[in-house]
Design an enzyme around this catalytic site. Structure first.
Site, mmCIF file in Angstrom:
data_model
loop_
_atom_site.group_PDB
_atom_site.id
_atom_site.type_symbol
_atom_site.label_atom_id
_atom_site.label_comp_id
_atom_site.label_asym_id
_atom_site.label_seq_id
_atom_site.Cartn_x
_atom_site.Cartn_y
_atom_site.Cartn_z
ATOM 1 N N ASP A 173 7.290 15.057 -6.369
ATOM 2 C CA ASP A 173 7.711 13.830 -5.378
ATOM 3 C C ASP A 173 7.672 12.602 -6.017
ATOM 4 O O ASP A 173 6.686 12.157 -6.794
ATOM 5 C CB ASP A 173 6.562 13.949 -4.185
ATOM 6 C CG ASP A 173 6.522 15.243 -3.462
ATOM 7 O OD1 ASP A 173 7.642 15.988 -3.396
ATOM 8 O OD2 ASP A 173 5.572 16.046 -3.245
ATOM 9 N N ARG A 195 11.663 16.985 -5.422
ATOM 10 C CA ARG A 195 11.276 17.494 -4.131
ATOM 11 C C ARG A 195 11.489 16.104 -3.041
ATOM 12 O O ARG A 195 12.828 15.530 -3.139
ATOM 13 C CB ARG A 195 9.900 17.995 -3.726
ATOM 14 C CG ARG A 195 9.640 18.325 -2.367
ATOM 15 C CD ARG A 195 10.225 19.555 -1.914
ATOM 16 N NE ARG A 195 9.668 19.988 -0.525
ATOM 17 C CZ ARG A 195 10.267 20.939 0.035
ATOM 18 N NH1 ARG A 195 11.129 21.441 -0.202
ATOM 19 N NH2 ARG A 195 9.637 21.138 1.082
ATOM 20 N N ARG A 255 16.908 15.214 5.958
ATOM 21 C CA ARG A 255 15.780 14.540 5.749
ATOM 22 C C ARG A 255 15.914 12.811 5.293
ATOM 23 O O ARG A 255 15.268 12.560 4.317
ATOM 24 C CB ARG A 255 14.571 15.260 4.787
ATOM 25 C CG ARG A 255 14.250 16.691 5.302
ATOM 26 C CD ARG A 255 13.223 17.125 4.438
ATOM 27 N NE ARG A 255 12.723 18.351 4.843
ATOM 28 C CZ ARG A 255 11.663 18.991 4.496
ATOM 29 N NH1 ARG A 255 10.994 18.609 3.409
ATOM 30 N NH2 ARG A 255 11.233 20.306 5.101
ATOM 31 N N LYS A 258 13.325 12.476 7.849
ATOM 32 C CA LYS A 258 12.546 13.502 8.876
ATOM 33 C C LYS A 258 11.490 12.972 9.323
ATOM 34 O O LYS A 258 10.558 12.579 8.485
ATOM 35 C CB LYS A 258 12.627 15.009 8.251
ATOM 36 C CG LYS A 258 12.032 15.921 8.940
ATOM 37 C CD LYS A 258 11.802 17.351 8.322
ATOM 38 C CE LYS A 258 10.801 18.255 9.134
ATOM 39 N NZ LYS A 258 10.910 19.645 8.615
#
Ligand SMILES: *[C@@H]1O[C@H](CO)[C@@H](O)[C@H](O)[C@H]1NC(C)=O
Ligand SMILES: *[C@@H]1O[C@H](CO)[C@@H](O)[C@H](O)[C@H]1NC(C)=O
Length: 380
Positions: A173, A195, A255, A258
């Site tokens: 991330d 990610r 997303r 999201k």
């Protein structure tokens, strides 16, 4: 003569350093008042280890990045067996069996060999009272993200984060927040991430402003096998107030963002640009509360995916938008749509959560078109 000259050069060099040091501007919206490292003397890390140490120690710090910090290869490569839930085609993202994700959730997916850069998996720990600021367009962190966890009062500005195992889900991330308060992410560019580009975990991340960022989902590996990144912006906190303003969100398939948990998101004056017909921008789950105003949606076929589990007010027309006045002290601003789907939700019950908070201003969606020129690192 000669010593004088040296003195002049030294003074000039110092002046230039000092002018670039520190944060530009101030956070608007929920994270208003964040000071980061405040007036601490700026430090200029020269190695990866120095950067990690300055970010993670317990001192208030202003950390200036003057070059690329490349973490790829710094922790070695890991090879193993992962899975291919979306197929084994060369444009399909595959997954690392992180925390047995493949084994537990994708047992019927084909197994595939994976080989990934270990440094990308876990970001650099960022402590409280830090400003991390790139100089000009030289502040780049490659191969590792940032983890602002159990920390308060952090500013990340004018930095590019890129190349976190983009082939692989769970490859890393870019920016993670969990259990924070007063965090400002500004003029940050993220690209080629495995990610999430930005993720706020399930603990309370409290007051957060994300502004002027360039969230670029262009990739060669995606779940839809079509070059549009799916895992972009995820807000799941248990008590989060997020101002999301003037960001350029592009080339995504899901997303984006999201929103769930117990999250109040003020999504204002952003430019959403997709061109992909199979994905979506917003996903609003139970507990998500979204006020969207003054945004531009360009070529976003599915602005919001169904079903909408949370609440939203999408500022659809001037008579509806008057409802904002009691809570924001002004009417809300309509969004603009170019070759995009509908976004017409009029829940007003949650608008009371804006009362008494620092709420960002909104300009017209016409102004938001300029976000493509102003968002991202190197644009301050
Ligand atoms: C951050 O700064 C505040 C204000 O100076 C101080 O109270 C707090 O202890 C600092 N936090 C850490 C973790 O050093
Ligand atoms: C929004 O308001 C509701 C009801 O007053 C409250 O339960 C919830 O915690 C608030 N959420 C946020 C993110 O402020």
């Amino acid at each position: 003569m000669f010593p004088n000259r040296i003195l002049v050069f030294t003074v000039l060099a110092l002046t230039r350093h000092a002018a670039a040091a520190g944060v530009t501007g101030a956070a608007e919206g929920f994270a208003k008042g964040v000071t980061g490292g405040g007036s601490a003397t700026a430090v200029y890390p020269s190695t990866n280890a120095e950067l990690v140490s300055y970010l993670g120690d317990s001192s208030a710090r202003v950390i200036i990045l003057t070059k690329t910090f490349d973490f790829t290869g710094s922790e070695g490569t890991v090879s193993g067996t992962g899975c291919a839930p979306w197929g084994t085609g060369s444009a399909c993202q595959t997954a690392i069996n992180q925390n047995n994700w493949c084994t537990n959730y994708e047992a019927s997916a084909p197994s595939v060999s994976v080989s990934y850069d270990k440094a990308g998996i876990l970001g650099i720990t960022v402590g409280s009272n830090k400003s991390l600021v790139g100089q000009g367009s030289s502040g780049v962190i490659k191969g590792k993200g940032l983890r602002i966890i159990n920390a308060k009062n952090v500013i990340i500005q004018n930095v590019k984060i890129t190349n976190l195992n983009p082939k692989y889900v769970w490859g890393g991330d870019a920016i993670t927040l969990d259990n924070t308060d007063l965090v400002w992410i500004d003029h940050v560019s993220t690209s080629l991430i495995g990610r999430q580009h930005i993720v706020l975990g399930t603990s309370a991340s409290n007051r957060v402003t994300i502004s002027n960022c360039d969230i670029d989902g262009t990739t060669s590996w995606s779940p839809n096998c079509d070059s549009y990144h799916y895992w972009n912006v995820l807000f799941l906190g248990s008590q989060d107030l997020i101002t999301f303003k003037n960001n350029y969100v592009r080339h995504f398939s899901g997303r984006a963002p999201k929103i769930g948990g117990n999250t109040l998101a003020h999504v204002v004056n952003n430019y959403f640009y997709q061109t992909d017909s199979s994905g979506h921008a917003f996903e609003i789950d139970s507990g998500g509360m979204v006020l969207a105003e003054g945004n531009v949606f360009q070529n976003v076929v599915n602005v919001v995916t169904s079903p909408v589990g949370g609440q939203a007010f999408t500022s659809p027309d001037s008579s509806s938008n008057a409802a904002c006045s009691s809570y924001l002290g002004r009417a809300c601003v309509v969004n603009a749509f170019g070759s995009s789907g509908a976004f017409n939700i009029k829940n007003t019950g949650f608008l009371t959560n804006f009362s008494g908070k620092n709420v960002a201003s909104a300009s017209s969606a016409t102004d938001a078109k300029n976000v493509v020129n102003t968002a991202g690192y190197g644009k301050i």
